[in-house]
Design a protein around this motif. Sequence first.
Motif, PDB file in Angstrom:
ATOM      1  N   LEU A  15       6.345  -7.392  -5.720  1.00 15.24           N
ATOM      2  CA  LEU A  15       6.990  -7.010  -6.985  1.00 15.24           C
ATOM      3  C   LEU A  15       5.957  -6.542  -8.006  1.00 15.24           C
ATOM      4  O   LEU A  15       6.171  -5.580  -8.733  1.00 15.24           O
ATOM      5  CB  LEU A  15       7.802  -8.185  -7.549  1.00 15.24           C
ATOM      6  CG  LEU A  15       9.126  -8.452  -6.842  1.00 15.24           C
ATOM      7  CD1 LEU A  15       9.771  -9.722  -7.372  1.00 15.24           C
ATOM      8  CD2 LEU A  15      10.085  -7.276  -7.020  1.00 15.24           C
ATOM      9  N   GLN A  16       4.822  -7.226  -8.009  1.00 14.58           N
ATOM     10  CA  GLN A  16       3.768  -6.832  -8.940  1.00 14.58           C
ATOM     11  C   GLN A  16       3.347  -5.385  -8.696  1.00 14.58           C
ATOM     12  O   GLN A  16       3.217  -4.580  -9.629  1.00 14.58           O
ATOM     13  CB  GLN A  16       2.561  -7.755  -8.773  1.00 14.58           C
ATOM     14  CG  GLN A  16       1.454  -7.456  -9.759  1.00 14.58           C
ATOM     15  CD  GLN A  16       0.083  -7.546  -9.127  1.00 14.58           C
ATOM     16  OE1 GLN A  16      -0.099  -8.255  -8.139  1.00 14.58           O
ATOM     17  NE2 GLN A  16      -0.865  -6.844  -9.672  1.00 14.58           N
TER      18      GLN A  16
ATOM     19  N   ALA B 158       9.327   8.246  -5.373  1.00 18.30           N
ATOM     20  CA  ALA B 158       9.561   7.253  -6.427  1.00 18.30           C
ATOM     21  C   ALA B 158      10.943   6.617  -6.293  1.00 18.30           C
ATOM     22  O   ALA B 158      11.114   5.410  -6.508  1.00 18.30           O
ATOM     23  CB  ALA B 158       9.397   7.901  -7.801  1.00 18.30           C
ATOM     24  N   SER B 159      11.912   7.428  -5.900  1.00 18.68           N
ATOM     25  CA  SER B 159      13.270   6.883  -5.817  1.00 18.68           C
ATOM     26  C   SER B 159      13.364   5.808  -4.736  1.00 18.68           C
ATOM     27  O   SER B 159      14.103   4.839  -4.870  1.00 18.68           O
ATOM     28  CB  SER B 159      14.263   8.008  -5.543  1.00 18.68           C
ATOM     29  OG  SER B 159      13.970   8.595  -4.294  1.00 18.68           O
ATOM     30  N   MET B 160      12.584   5.976  -3.660  1.00 17.43           N
ATOM     31  CA  MET B 160      12.617   4.958  -2.599  1.00 17.43           C
ATOM     32  C   MET B 160      11.988   3.650  -3.073  1.00 17.43           C
ATOM     33  O   MET B 160      12.427   2.569  -2.710  1.00 17.43           O
ATOM     34  CB  MET B 160      11.886   5.475  -1.364  1.00 17.43           C
ATOM     35  CG  MET B 160      12.684   6.528  -0.626  1.00 17.43           C
ATOM     36  SD  MET B 160      11.753   7.192   0.746  1.00 17.43           S
ATOM     37  CE  MET B 160      11.819   8.914   0.374  1.00 17.43           C
ATOM     38  N   VAL B 161      10.930   3.788  -3.869  1.00 21.48           N
ATOM     39  CA  VAL B 161      10.311   2.581  -4.430  1.00 21.48           C
ATOM     40  C   VAL B 161      11.316   1.881  -5.340  1.00 21.48           C
ATOM     41  O   VAL B 161      11.447   0.659  -5.323  1.00 21.48           O
ATOM     42  CB  VAL B 161       9.022   2.937  -5.200  1.00 21.48           C
ATOM     43  CG1 VAL B 161       8.453   1.708  -5.892  1.00 21.48           C
ATOM     44  CG2 VAL B 161       7.996   3.549  -4.269  1.00 21.48           C
ATOM     45  N   LEU B 162      12.036   2.689  -6.097  1.00 20.64           N
ATOM     46  CA  LEU B 162      13.039   2.128  -6.990  1.00 20.64           C
ATOM     47  C   LEU B 162      14.140   1.412  -6.200  1.00 20.64           C
ATOM     48  O   LEU B 162      14.627   0.358  -6.610  1.00 20.64           O
ATOM     49  CB  LEU B 162      13.629   3.257  -7.847  1.00 20.64           C
ATOM     50  CG  LEU B 162      14.302   2.837  -9.141  1.00 20.64           C
ATOM     51  CD1 LEU B 162      13.351   2.048 -10.021  1.00 20.64           C
ATOM     52  CD2 LEU B 162      14.785   4.072  -9.895  1.00 20.64           C
ATOM     53  N   GLN B 163      14.483   1.971  -5.042  1.00 24.05           N
ATOM     54  CA  GLN B 163      15.497   1.314  -4.201  1.00 24.05           C
ATOM     55  C   GLN B 163      14.968   0.027  -3.570  1.00 24.05           C
ATOM     56  O   GLN B 163      15.711  -0.897  -3.288  1.00 24.05           O
ATOM     57  CB  GLN B 163      15.937   2.250  -3.064  1.00 24.05           C
ATOM     58  CG  GLN B 163      16.873   3.351  -3.525  1.00 24.05           C
ATOM     59  CD  GLN B 163      16.921   4.497  -2.514  1.00 24.05           C
ATOM     60  OE1 GLN B 163      16.544   4.321  -1.358  1.00 24.05           O
ATOM     61  NE2 GLN B 163      17.372   5.644  -2.970  1.00 24.05           N
ATOM     62  N   LEU B 164      13.646   0.030  -3.339  1.00 21.31           N
ATOM     63  CA  LEU B 164      13.039  -1.152  -2.722  1.00 21.31           C
ATOM     64  C   LEU B 164      13.078  -2.342  -3.683  1.00 21.31           C
ATOM     65  O   LEU B 164      13.180  -3.494  -3.257  1.00 21.31           O
ATOM     66  CB  LEU B 164      11.589  -0.812  -2.340  1.00 21.31           C
ATOM     67  CG  LEU B 164      10.756  -1.875  -1.640  1.00 21.31           C
ATOM     68  CD1 LEU B 164      11.381  -2.242  -0.296  1.00 21.31           C
ATOM     69  CD2 LEU B 164       9.324  -1.387  -1.430  1.00 21.31           C
ATOM     70  N   LEU B 165      13.000  -2.044  -4.972  1.00 17.76           N
ATOM     71  CA  LEU B 165      12.917  -3.109  -5.970  1.00 17.76           C
ATOM     72  C   LEU B 165      14.043  -4.144  -5.837  1.00 17.76           C
ATOM     73  O   LEU B 165      13.753  -5.341  -5.689  1.00 17.76           O
ATOM     74  CB  LEU B 165      12.867  -2.484  -7.372  1.00 17.76           C
ATOM     75  CG  LEU B 165      12.802  -3.436  -8.558  1.00 17.76           C
ATOM     76  CD1 LEU B 165      11.559  -4.303  -8.504  1.00 17.76           C
ATOM     77  CD2 LEU B 165      12.826  -2.654  -9.868  1.00 17.76           C
TER      78      LEU B 165
ATOM     79  N   GLU C  94       0.833  -1.202   0.000  1.00 10.70           N
ATOM     80  CA  GLU C  94       0.000   0.000   0.000  1.00 10.70           C
ATOM     81  C   GLU C  94       0.872   1.259   0.000  1.00 10.70           C
ATOM     82  O   GLU C  94       0.548   2.253  -0.639  1.00 10.70           O
ATOM     83  CB  GLU C  94      -0.961  -0.017   1.195  1.00 10.70           C
ATOM     84  CG  GLU C  94      -2.058   1.029   1.146  1.00 10.70           C
ATOM     85  CD  GLU C  94      -2.982   0.917  -0.063  1.00 10.70           C
ATOM     86  OE1 GLU C  94      -3.067  -0.167  -0.671  1.00 10.70           O
ATOM     87  OE2 GLU C  94      -3.610   1.933  -0.415  1.00 10.70           O
ATOM     88  N   ILE C  95       1.975   1.191   0.733  1.00 10.83           N
ATOM     89  CA  ILE C  95       2.910   2.325   0.740  1.00 10.83           C
ATOM     90  C   ILE C  95       3.415   2.583  -0.690  1.00 10.83           C
ATOM     91  O   ILE C  95       3.498   3.717  -1.144  1.00 10.83           O
ATOM     92  CB  ILE C  95       4.113   2.039   1.677  1.00 10.83           C
ATOM     93  CG1 ILE C  95       3.648   1.885   3.134  1.00 10.83           C
ATOM     94  CG2 ILE C  95       5.196   3.105   1.538  1.00 10.83           C
ATOM     95  CD1 ILE C  95       3.343   3.170   3.846  1.00 10.83           C
ATOM     96  N   VAL C  96       3.724   1.499  -1.391  1.00  8.98           N
ATOM     97  CA  VAL C  96       4.188   1.634  -2.775  1.00  8.98           C
ATOM     98  C   VAL C  96       3.087   2.220  -3.658  1.00  8.98           C
ATOM     99  O   VAL C  96       3.313   3.149  -4.427  1.00  8.98           O
ATOM    100  CB  VAL C  96       4.660   0.276  -3.330  1.00  8.98           C
ATOM    101  CG1 VAL C  96       4.920   0.360  -4.828  1.00  8.98           C
ATOM    102  CG2 VAL C  96       5.908  -0.198  -2.609  1.00  8.98           C
ATOM    103  N   ARG C  97       1.888   1.666  -3.511  1.00 11.91           N
ATOM    104  CA  ARG C  97       0.779   2.146  -4.347  1.00 11.91           C
ATOM    105  C   ARG C  97       0.515   3.635  -4.131  1.00 11.91           C
ATOM    106  O   ARG C  97       0.114   4.343  -5.040  1.00 11.91           O
ATOM    107  CB  ARG C  97      -0.496   1.351  -4.055  1.00 11.91           C
ATOM    108  CG  ARG C  97      -0.550   0.008  -4.768  1.00 11.91           C
ATOM    109  CD  ARG C  97      -1.938  -0.627  -4.671  1.00 11.91           C
ATOM    110  NE  ARG C  97      -2.163  -1.172  -3.354  1.00 11.91           N
ATOM    111  CZ  ARG C  97      -2.174  -2.487  -3.079  1.00 11.91           C
ATOM    112  NH1 ARG C  97      -1.989  -3.371  -4.023  1.00 11.91           N
ATOM    113  NH2 ARG C  97      -2.376  -2.895  -1.861  1.00 11.91           N
ATOM    114  N   CYS C  98       0.718   4.089  -2.884  1.00 10.21           N
ATOM    115  CA  CYS C  98       0.414   5.483  -2.562  1.00 10.21           C
ATOM    116  C   CYS C  98       1.631   6.382  -2.696  1.00 10.21           C
ATOM    117  O   CYS C  98       1.579   7.543  -2.303  1.00 10.21           O
ATOM    118  CB  CYS C  98      -0.149   5.588  -1.154  1.00 10.21           C
ATOM    119  SG  CYS C  98      -1.633   4.619  -0.950  1.00 10.21           S
ATOM    120  N   SER C  99       2.737   5.869  -3.204  1.00 11.53           N
ATOM    121  CA  SER C  99       3.930   6.701  -3.315  1.00 11.53           C
ATOM    122  C   SER C  99       3.716   7.752  -4.403  1.00 11.53           C
ATOM    123  O   SER C  99       2.900   7.583  -5.298  1.00 11.53           O
ATOM    124  CB  SER C  99       5.148   5.848  -3.639  1.00 11.53           C
ATOM    125  OG  SER C  99       4.985   5.232  -4.899  1.00 11.53           O
ATOM    126  N   THR C 100       4.451   8.840  -4.273  1.00 16.44           N
ATOM    127  CA  THR C 100       4.323   9.943  -5.224  1.00 16.44           C
ATOM    128  C   THR C 100       5.664  10.139  -5.929  1.00 16.44           C
ATOM    129  O   THR C 100       6.617   9.400  -5.667  1.00 16.44           O
ATOM    130  CB  THR C 100       3.960  11.236  -4.488  1.00 16.44           C
ATOM    131  OG1 THR C 100       5.040  11.553  -3.603  1.00 16.44           O
ATOM    132  CG2 THR C 100       2.692  11.079  -3.687  1.00 16.44           C
TER     133      THR C 100
END
Lengths: 919, 413
Positions: free
Chosen positions: A582-583, A540-547, A530-536
């Motif tokens: 991941l999805q 975005a860079s943190m989501v990219l690091q999470l990958l 949910e944190i990923v879905r609600c990211s702005t």
Amino acid sequence: MEVTQVLLNAQSIDGSVRKHAEDSLKQFQEQDLPLFLISLSQELSNDEKPVESRKLAGLILKNALDAKEQHRKLELVQRWLSLDSTVKTQIKTCLLQTLSSLAPDARSTASQVIAKIAGIELPQKQWPELIVSLLSTIHQLPAHVKQATLETLGYLCEEVSPDVLDQDQVNKVLTAVVQGMNASEGNNDVRLAATRALYNALGFAQVNFSNDMERDYIMRVVCEATLSHEVKIRQAAFECLVSISSSYYEKLVPYIQDIFNITAKAVREDEEAVALQAIEFWSSICDEEIDILEEYGADFIGDSSIPCFYFIKQALPALVPMLLETLLKQEEDQDQDEGAWNIAMAGGTCLGLVARTVGDDIVPLVMPFIEENITKPDWRQREAATYAFGSILEGPSADKLTPIVNVALSFMLTALTNDPNNHVKDTTAWTLGRIFEFLHGSTMDAPIITPTNCQQIIRVLLQSMKDVPNVAEKACGALYFLAQGYEDVGPSSPLTPFVQEIVQSLLTVTHREDAGESRLRTAAYETLNEIVRCSTDETASMVLQLLPVIMMELHNTLEGQKLSSDEREKQGELQGLLCGCLQVIIQKLGSSEPTKYAFLQYADQIMGLFLRVFACRSATVHEEAMLAIGALAYATGSEFAKYMPEFYKYLEMGLQNFEEYQVCAVTVGVVGDICRALEDKILPYCDGIMSQLLKDLSSNQLHRSVKPPIFSCFGDIALAIGESFEKYLMYAMPMLQSAADLSAQTSGADDEMTEYTNTLRNGILEAYSGIFQGFKNSPKTQLLIPYAPHILHFLDSIYMERDMDDLVMKTAIGVLGDLADTLGSNAGSLIQKSVSSRDFLNECLSSEDHLIKESAEWAKLAISRAISTTEAVGLEVVTNSCIITNIFTNICISMELGSDFVTEEWIFKVLQMVGNLLQ
Amino acid sequence: MAPNELHRLYKRPPISDQQKRRELSLRRQEQSRRDAQLQARRLASTLFSLSSSQTLEETSEPDIDLVSEPQPDFQPENESVSSPSDLDLDVRQASKLRGSEARKWFARQLMLPEWMIDVPDRLSHDWLATRSYITTDSRQRNCQCHHFPRLCPACLTASGSCQSYSILDCIFHEMDQTYYVIDMICWRGYSLYDCTAEFRFFWLNSKLAETGACDPPSQYHRYRFSLVPIYTCDQSGLHSAYAGAVPYVKDGLLFYNKHAHYQPGNTPLALVWKDENCSQYVIDTDSKGQVPSQQQVVLELLHDGKLITSDDPPVVFGFLELEFTQKSGLHPGNLLRFSIGNGGLHTVDGKLEKADLHYFGKSNRARAFADSYSKIMFQYSVRHSPLRIDDLVASISSSDDEGNGPSDVEMAV
């Protein structure tokens, strides 16, 4: 063969003896089925034999008649029906005899077998004398036989559908059952059997419930049974009331006051099993009224819709105190026990439903209870107060709740940190989650979470994530809804400063030793999603690091070797969570251009991981990985082609997974994604995909809900490969036509069927749409001309039935346009001649639904073009000499088009598909 | 007889995150399917009309001009050229088309303004925007040609996939190597066809800047994009549009009805107007750049000899004898050039009664369409009794007086 001994051996604790016996039984069955079944029925009916062998004989007999799997079940039904009638008669005679046995287990087993046979034969109009023979002498029977007879009737009502019995038979059954339930029946076993039988027979009593006298009588008997001295009878009687509350809601007005009195007494005084059913009665009434009020809200004015009698609103002053009392009856440690269900849980759940039913009115009735108890030293009182508060957060208006929540919030945060009791903390965290779920979000006028308290809330929740698993899990849940509320907050989210820390804390939770308890790990990953879905853009860079972090986690699950089956299951579960995560990440990063490019550098590695996950073979993983691959295909576009050689076999496996139909459904959706990503590059794989999809359609094992999406998928394929779809036309079109005819026949059934019919129609129409658009401007469009009359007829039938939903309306009018667009002048005159095209179009043009209007305007354009060219060219279009309405004509069309391919097997397949579509 | 052992959900949301993932995927798939469907319908459908317009009744093949021409600037670098006879195209495939075929294809997607013959009612109320027109090349007199350099930003940014494409209506200004964007038809797969002009301009302004397309050229985009300024259509706005300085060569003013949706083809809801002050090319020139002594028009020949404009429905301007067409080797669908003789154009109640046409010859093969009715009438009026800027100003001030309120009309230069 000594059947008795073999049956006893089959229950031996010695494995080898048991195995030997099982083999002999199997051999016997294979060698001579009729004799095998007769022997079993004789064993069951023989009072000289041991109960154990009799019971097992009955059980094997039962399993020879029914199976869980749909296709196996049909085989068994056919097998029974094809037995010699003397064999069947012999078996039935034994079974009916057994009902008089003195051994209760033998009688009960026989009842179930009789019901199974009835379930097969009565719909075939066979065994018509069964009911009469069961009931003719019921008054003279000894109690134990009466009990067995009533039990048989109960099972029978469970097995057969109400339309199988005629009203005369129904009346006889109900009379016998209700008499058996009557207080004058001295034998408790008989009365219990009758009460349980009524539970199943209620579905047959439509006519009787419409007759005041009969209904009064039934209701009186049921209510009296709730006062029986025997607890099982009271419980069974309340179960009947619960069933009546949903089946005959609109008939309850004269009885509701009495029912309130008896349920209130049961909730306060009776044993828990009975009290739970009494509470369930009111929960069920809430369900009904919520549904009705929702329909009112959607200003749906159907003639058949049931009016709301506002039972809950009227009972409110008495109902709420009764439910509040139950909240204090918690069990210790109920939050650690997954399967727990007790009166406090049921009472709180019911309170939540009451709040949803009546809205604001519940608040003043509950607030005093909360205020009085929330600070008490006894944890039960604090927990009950908190649970009451959490329960009423859905339903009342934000205006009503916001001021209260504003006061309560800091109290809750303190309790979550400081309360000594886990149970209280659990409920407090859950209540915070409910606050965020229902009262926090961009649509709220007055925000609950402000810049002043946001940091404190997050700090407390992150701290609680270190608490015991059940509390930590609820804290994750609260964080989930906190994030969700900021979903559409715009480019700058108040969450931004905390995202890094939240992500880190959630990852830490997933690594806790005890993360397997209370589904804590699952909750942590879900919150991460949910944190990923609600990211702005900011995060975005943190989501990219999470990958790469999640990729590494997934990689680690693949390294383990030689796992026990328990470990393997855990590994599968974890892989499912990681693939799900991941999805979500792929979907998020793929949705905006800059992040997509950054993400695409990982695509090869991610795909490699998914392929390895597939190789592990676990169904849930399969589904999650498949979903993730759909997102990947969407993000990579035509680049996905390079993965196809390796991925294809898993795609095929997914399409073959009939048992886990969700997997199959997800795979069908992924085929669509891949079609749009690869376009004509999917062509080399289409033979395999199409043949598997056609097999799926004909399968009786595959859940029917997957079939409409398969039709839509035809459209996706056609749109991707254009006129190359030519070679599949002769297979796909008869399927579509037959399904279309079927959907025309099934309309007018119950709501569920209407809904399915509409889904089916939508799938069929999407297929047509894709096919027509795919062929557009191709020299091969004339191949579609023979199908046009049937399609127009189908559209006419949809229009006339008047039970289509908005989606079908939109798709249908679009198909009319597609047909005109692609066939041009050839379609013009057909459309002009069709019965309702013009009315349909006009209705859609004046629709208030934007999407319908859009499709209609497109259709209007295409049709006017088609018609104007018709006139200009003056072509004498071959008119539809016959409107094709049955399956066989459909097949004839495909024969004309390619007789080489139309085999008997193929015709059989189409027929099979039609037969299985509704199962 | 299963006893009712119903356990309701306890402290659990009714929908699991897994279910949510499934549903979100389904929603994405449905949306993609819908987009694909709309794309197929909207963009390819005009091809159908190309191949089946009235002129093609007797020719099974559409009259595709295969003249080889310098390739337009918008071609994606790495795509192979598709067969020109393959008309089953969507926008991505169409972006591979070349020459006049591309011209025809894209022109069909565009909204083409009519020429302003009369000042519309409520110009300052319902009519939203005017903006100036740019000419790229003095030899190109047909304004429609200037529209052709369209492009797909996704292709520009070397995207591996054109999953979500954008379509801009723009004009390439050779002198500063810039695309001036005048309208937005589709943005990242989101169609703006159904949006009003007012909204489209708002969206255009806010979105284009986000992409960095307006930044100086880089290796990902060879050309700069720039927005054409839009003005409110009041006295001062009209003045700015008419007289203001712009970095490009103006060629008249464009007026948009602010409620109008984007509508491919000729539309009276967008109007072009020009005079000598704001355009070098008020009166059409011939192929040598000279203003001919008599007005020239291009009309399309039908099989029955009728001569029609490019409007939908077409306006019949005249008639050629069958004998003459056969003798001159003319075929239905040919675009023919005529001059208007001294007899001029006769209109009764705004309807054309009679035209004094003289056959001149076949038109330039680069032409995709015949002239529109409004263009012919505008050119005719320019030569006889032009509509002047004073007429527009007068119209605005009179309606301002009536309206009293602030003008809600916009205008662009």
